[in-house]
Design a protein around this motif. Structure first.
Motif, mmCIF file in Angstrom:
data_model
loop_
_atom_site.group_PDB
_atom_site.id
_atom_site.type_symbol
_atom_site.label_atom_id
_atom_site.label_comp_id
_atom_site.label_asym_id
_atom_site.label_seq_id
_atom_site.Cartn_x
_atom_site.Cartn_y
_atom_site.Cartn_z
ATOM 1 N N SER A 173 0.821 -1.215 0.000
ATOM 2 C CA SER A 173 0.000 0.000 0.000
ATOM 3 C C SER A 173 0.854 1.264 0.000
ATOM 4 O O SER A 173 0.317 2.367 0.033
ATOM 5 C CB SER A 173 -0.934 0.013 1.209
ATOM 6 O OG SER A 173 -0.193 0.023 2.416
ATOM 7 N N ARG A 174 2.176 1.092 -0.007
ATOM 8 C CA ARG A 174 3.119 2.211 -0.046
ATOM 9 C C ARG A 174 2.941 3.154 1.144
ATOM 10 O O ARG A 174 3.085 4.362 1.021
ATOM 11 C CB ARG A 174 3.021 2.960 -1.380
ATOM 12 C CG ARG A 174 3.505 2.158 -2.559
ATOM 13 C CD ARG A 174 3.301 2.907 -3.862
ATOM 14 N NE ARG A 174 1.886 2.960 -4.216
ATOM 15 C CZ ARG A 174 1.359 3.894 -4.985
ATOM 16 N NH1 ARG A 174 2.096 4.867 -5.455
ATOM 17 N NH2 ARG A 174 0.079 3.860 -5.291
ATOM 18 N N MET A 175 2.633 2.583 2.309
ATOM 19 C CA MET A 175 2.564 3.392 3.516
ATOM 20 C C MET A 175 3.969 3.842 3.899
ATOM 21 O O MET A 175 4.928 3.072 3.754
ATOM 22 C CB MET A 175 1.942 2.576 4.653
ATOM 23 C CG MET A 175 1.781 3.344 5.949
ATOM 24 S SD MET A 175 1.120 2.321 7.292
ATOM 25 C CE MET A 175 -0.510 1.939 6.654
ATOM 26 N N ARG A 176 4.107 5.048 4.372
ATOM 27 C CA ARG A 176 5.407 5.541 4.828
ATOM 28 C C ARG A 176 5.960 4.634 5.907
ATOM 29 O O ARG A 176 5.251 4.218 6.825
ATOM 30 C CB ARG A 176 5.294 6.965 5.379
ATOM 31 C CG ARG A 176 5.147 8.049 4.343
ATOM 32 C CD ARG A 176 5.212 9.417 5.014
ATOM 33 N NE ARG A 176 6.489 9.653 5.687
ATOM 34 C CZ ARG A 176 6.670 9.640 6.999
ATOM 35 N NH1 ARG A 176 5.653 9.400 7.821
ATOM 36 N NH2 ARG A 176 7.865 9.873 7.517
ATOM 37 N N VAL A 177 7.249 4.327 5.789
ATOM 38 C CA VAL A 177 7.891 3.428 6.741
ATOM 39 C C VAL A 177 7.748 3.953 8.167
ATOM 40 O O VAL A 177 7.395 3.213 9.097
ATOM 41 C CB VAL A 177 9.374 3.244 6.361
ATOM 42 C CG1 VAL A 177 10.166 2.642 7.516
ATOM 43 C CG2 VAL A 177 9.491 2.352 5.128
ATOM 44 N N GLY A 178 8.024 5.245 8.357
ATOM 45 C CA GLY A 178 7.926 5.808 9.700
ATOM 46 C C GLY A 178 6.522 5.760 10.254
ATOM 47 O O GLY A 178 6.315 5.440 11.438
#
Length: 274
Positions: free
Chosen positions: A148-153
């Motif tokens: 889903s390309r969620m931000r890693v942080g």
């Protein structure tokens, strides 16, 4: 995790974030089509074998012992055991039986994990688990955050928030961090390298956040993924994306020590870096 969704998302993410040239984007897009044709579709729901497991290896049983250690499993398809051929080969069953033997007391297993879950979905699983807080919880989540390309942080912070809720309720938590997606060999290079980079970055961020709040983590990328790379034919299920029973048995063997240690049992454990 969903193999089809993963390869599509990786190409889109690489194109938008990495600033790929038209030729490079075309290469990755072609590779994604090839990978989608090679990765089979998972069918059906994960098996479930919740119940009480006894120190002699029997279970699940219907009796409810008063002294049972309670174990909850939360997360995505890897936590739920999608790909296991029978209930006996679920990772949660291996862990419940191992804990019961090590503790010499019954273990009541409850599975809240749902296939396809992202870290942002953990709150609902934690809500249900906290109706009757378990003694011990295992969480495995993160692979679908890559798709889903969620931000890693953001993903790691969400994980820490939900794990913190369990810890504040008195539950001892162990987290299996994101595995190395380089082990999914049907995804060709260089697309697989992109998946591996994102997954490993997420695992490191998960570990940092968990260390910050004092929760144990287990590096699946370091301890499990290499075996999947070298023994793919033995350890992956028919969809070539999720583990089979042998793969889950391997993962459970790595997770059992930290769970025993977290529960104050005798099995020792030394953490490896994420």
């Amino acid at each position: 995790m969903a193999g089809m969704r993963l390869v599509r998302a990786l190409v889109l993410g690489a194109g938008s974030v990495g600033g790929l040239s038209g030729a490079a984007y075309g290469l990755l897009n072609g590779q994604s089509r090839r990978a989608r044709s090679m990765i089979g579709k998972a069918t059906g729901l994960p098996l479930n074998a919740d119940g009480v497991y006894l120190p002699d290896g029997t279970g699940p049983v219907t009796d409810e012992p008063h002294d049972a250690l309670t174990l909850a499993v939360l997360g995505d398809s890897l936590a739920a055991g999608l790909g296991a051929e029978t209930e006996d080969r679920l990772p949660s069953v291996h862990l419940a039986r191992g804990l019961a033997e090590e503790a010499d007391r019954p273990v009541r297993l409850t599975t809240h994990a749902i296939s396809g879950s992202r870290t942002s979905d953990l709150d609902e699983q934690v809500d249900v688990a906290l109706i009757s807080p378990p003694d011990l919880a295992l969480v495995i989540v993160g692979g679908n955050d890559v798709t889903s390309r969620m931000r890693v942080g953001t993903s790691a912070e969400l994980l820490a928030a939900q794990v913190g809720r369990l810890a504040r309720a008195g539950t001892t938590v162990v987290v299996g961090t994101c595995p190395d997606l380089d082990a999914i060999t049907p995804i060709p290079q260089p697309l697989r390298a992109i998946a591996s980079h994102w997954g490993l970055a997420l695992a490191r961020a998960q570990r940092r956040e968990l260390d910050r709040i004092g929760v144990r983590s287990v590096s699946l990328a370091a301890l499990v993924s290499p075996e999947f790379r070298h023994r793919a034919d033995e350890l992956f299920s028919g969809d070539r994306f999720h583990p089979n029973g042998a793969g889950y048995e391997l993962a459970a063997s790595v997770l059992l020590g930290p769970l025993c240690d977290a529960a104050g049992l005798t099995r020792g454990w030394e953490p490896l870096p994420a």
